[in-house]
Design a protein around this motif. Structure first.
Motif, short mmCIF file in Angstrom:
data_model
loop_
_atom_site.label_atom_id
_atom_site.label_comp_id
_atom_site.label_asym_id
_atom_site.label_seq_id
_atom_site.Cartn_x
_atom_site.Cartn_y
_atom_site.Cartn_z
N TYR A 235 52.98 53.88 13.27
CA TYR A 235 54.34 54.75 13.88
C TYR A 235 53.70 53.81 15.13
O TYR A 235 54.79 52.78 16.20
CB TYR A 235 54.84 55.84 14.01
CG TYR A 235 56.35 55.96 12.69
CD1 TYR A 235 57.05 54.52 13.16
CD2 TYR A 235 55.79 56.97 12.57
CE1 TYR A 235 58.04 55.32 12.11
CE2 TYR A 235 57.07 57.49 11.02
CZ TYR A 235 57.85 56.64 11.39
OH TYR A 235 58.30 57.20 10.53
N ILE A 246 60.27 51.45 16.84
CA ILE A 246 60.76 51.41 15.09
C ILE A 246 62.64 50.87 15.20
O ILE A 246 63.44 51.59 15.80
CB ILE A 246 60.16 52.16 15.28
CG1 ILE A 246 59.83 53.01 13.74
CG2 ILE A 246 60.95 53.58 15.58
CD1 ILE A 246 58.83 52.05 12.84
N SER A 252 62.38 59.30 11.99
CA SER A 252 60.85 59.64 12.31
C SER A 252 61.05 60.77 12.32
O SER A 252 59.83 61.64 11.66
CB SER A 252 60.64 59.09 13.37
OG SER A 252 60.77 56.87 13.56
N HIS A 302 59.84 52.25 8.06
CA HIS A 302 59.45 51.32 8.00
C HIS A 302 59.50 49.53 7.68
O HIS A 302 59.12 48.84 7.80
CB HIS A 302 57.43 51.59 7.37
CG HIS A 302 56.63 52.91 7.35
ND1 HIS A 302 55.46 52.60 7.00
CD2 HIS A 302 57.01 53.28 9.10
CE1 HIS A 302 55.45 54.21 8.19
NE2 HIS A 302 55.42 54.15 9.13
#
Length: 488
Positions: A235, A246, A252, A302
């Motif tokens: 991350y 991100i 997250s 991701h």
């Protein structure tokens, strides 16, 4: 709490921020380099033990004249050298470096950190020699003799405090995704280790409670120590290298809390069929299946963070390792959830499938991501680029192909082994003989991994020896954190 600030340590190109990060790197340089050197040393030592164990699995007479090289001792030495030697040292190097950068707080009194690191490795060395000597505890993941574990516990306490102190004295109120994972892991590991040591080694509990505790500890070392450290590294580095935030901070956070809530229960599913309360086994199965939630969330986050930039990912030595590890995290976690189902567990239990699953998680996921972390961190610490792009290529391909061959061989052979063991018409000796080709494939994969590890070690040694001369000649420099050298 957002990762999208222009002055975020994830993605800022500001000269002032780069200067600040450079000062932080300088403050932690000696400690991080010590842990990197220690980690690579244990990686090579653990690789030797791994090769010996792999060969002896299908050639039991190999080195059979030496008592300290029996399969049980060599395999346990390999497991602890890789988990506590390579794994913990590289976590101390990369994890504390990332924490310091995100907290924007230079590390003070690093001499104590170095002393703690020295005693950690001394304690581990004593433990490995104890295993080879025969003072093994015979408890998987806790084989280190009891006389070495207090030194490990005290050393870790001193090291872990630094991450907590860095967070305590951080600048600003932002709490980044990576900090969630790293800080939690710094609390989880001593909790796991002390409870397991107390209930199994120091003041043993009675009966099956030891087995429950053992699998609770062994499973959570991967899930609540190695996993959050690897995810925290991913991350941090994905947006850092790509120069974009991100995809979703809130996804997250969902992934983090789902991991924290469900994984703690998951290890008990390895005791399906044992004399364990049914409710406890069922809770483990449910938790293992629910682990699909954080896995899918992390996978989406991701993927969406790199979408449209796949060429940049492939050209980056850091992201090449990290993306391989991130994909492996998805695959190994979904496989683990499937293994918790009773119908699947009755085939995979007591087979090489479980061994392949462990290597898939510890190496293909955790180790590959930490390799990527080292490839990004070292140029910032030493103020120079990697000396050989060819060695990086060799390292990646040897490691990626090697671990893929190992996982496929062990899980395919293990599944066949499980089916044959459940067939009363097939003699057990025939089942054992049928696993030999798959075990030989595992040895071949071990040779490939060894080649990758040697290339990695050579590149690091070359970089360390060359860095001093270059720094003396060129003077201090500021590397642009949005750019990455060593592109291959």
């Amino acid at each position: 709490m957002s990762n999208s600030s222009n002055e975020s340590p994830y993605s800022s190109n500001s000269l002032a921020v780069r200067a600040e990060l450079s000062a932080i790197d300088a403050s932690i340089r000696s400690a991080s380099l010590f842990f990197v050197i220690s980690a690579v040393s244990w990686l090579l030592i653990g690789t030797v033990f791994a090769l010996l164990a792999a060969f002896k699995a299908h050639e039991p007479d190999f080195a059979s004249t030496y008592e300290f090289l029996t399969f049980g001792r060599v395999r346990s030495a390999h497991l602890n050298a890789m988990a506590l030697g390579w794994g913990n040292n590289i976590i101390f190097a990369v994890g504390l470096w990332i924490m310091a950068r995100l907290c924007r707080a230079p590390i003070n009194h690093k001499g104590i950190l170095l002393i703690a690191g020295i005693f950690w490795n001394i304690g581990l060395t004593v433990g490995i020699f104890g295993i080879l000597k025969g003072d093994i505890t015979s408890v998987e993941w806790l084989e280190i003799p009891h006389y070495a574990t207090p030194l490990l516990a005290i050393s870790y306490a001193l090291i872990g405090v630094w991450g907590v102190l860095a967070f305590r004295f951080r600048k600003g109120e932002h709490v980044y995704v990576s900090q969630w994972y790293i800080l939690a892991a710094l609390f989880w590991f001593p909790w796991l280790y002390v409870i397991a040591q107390t209930m199994i080694i120091w003041f043993p509990a009675r009966g099956v409670v030891q087995s429950v505790t053992n699998w609770w500890f062994a499973h959570n070392v991967l899930g609540l120590w190695l996993t959050p450290m690897a995810l925290g590294t991913a991350y941090y580095l994905i947006p850092k290298v790509l120069g974009r935030p991100i995809y979703s901070y809130y996804l997250s956070v969902l992934g983090f809390w789902a991991l924290a809530i469900f994984y703690n229960w998951a290890g008990v599913h390895h005791l399906i069929g044992g004399p364990i309360p049914v409710w406890l086994i069922s809770a483990g199965i449910v938790a293992s299946v629910m682990m699909v939630i954080p896995v899918i969330v992390v996978g989406i986050n991701h993927h969406m963070s790199v979408v449209g930039l796949h060429k940049e990912v492939w050209r980056s030595p850091t992201l090449r390792f990290i993306v391989f590890g991130a994909i492996s995290y998805t695959l190994v976690s979904l496989t683990g959830s499937a293994m918790a189902l009773r119908s699947v567990n009755e085939v995979t239990h007591f087979t090489h499938f479980t061994v392949g699953h462990s290597h898939h998680g510890v190496y293909a996921f955790f180790t590959m991501i930490m390799f990527g972390g080292v490839y990004y961190m070292m140029p910032r610490l030493l103020k120079r680029e990697w000396p050989s792009a060819s060695l990086i290529k060799i390292h990646f391909w040897a490691s990626a192909i090697g671990i893929t061959v190992m996982v496929v061989a062990l899980q395919t052979g293990g599944w066949i082994q499980g089916l044959e063991m459940n067939n009363a018409e097939i003699p057990f000796l025939e089942t054992v003989q049928n696993t030999i080709p798959w075990l030989k494939a595992r040895s071949i994969s071990g040779v490939m991994l060894t080649i990758g590890h040697i290339a990695f070690a050579i590149n690091i040694a070359w970089m360390l020896f060359a860095a001093g001369a270059v720094r003396a000649k060129q003077g201090p420099t500021l590397l642009d954190d949005s750019k990455e050298g060593g592109i291959v």
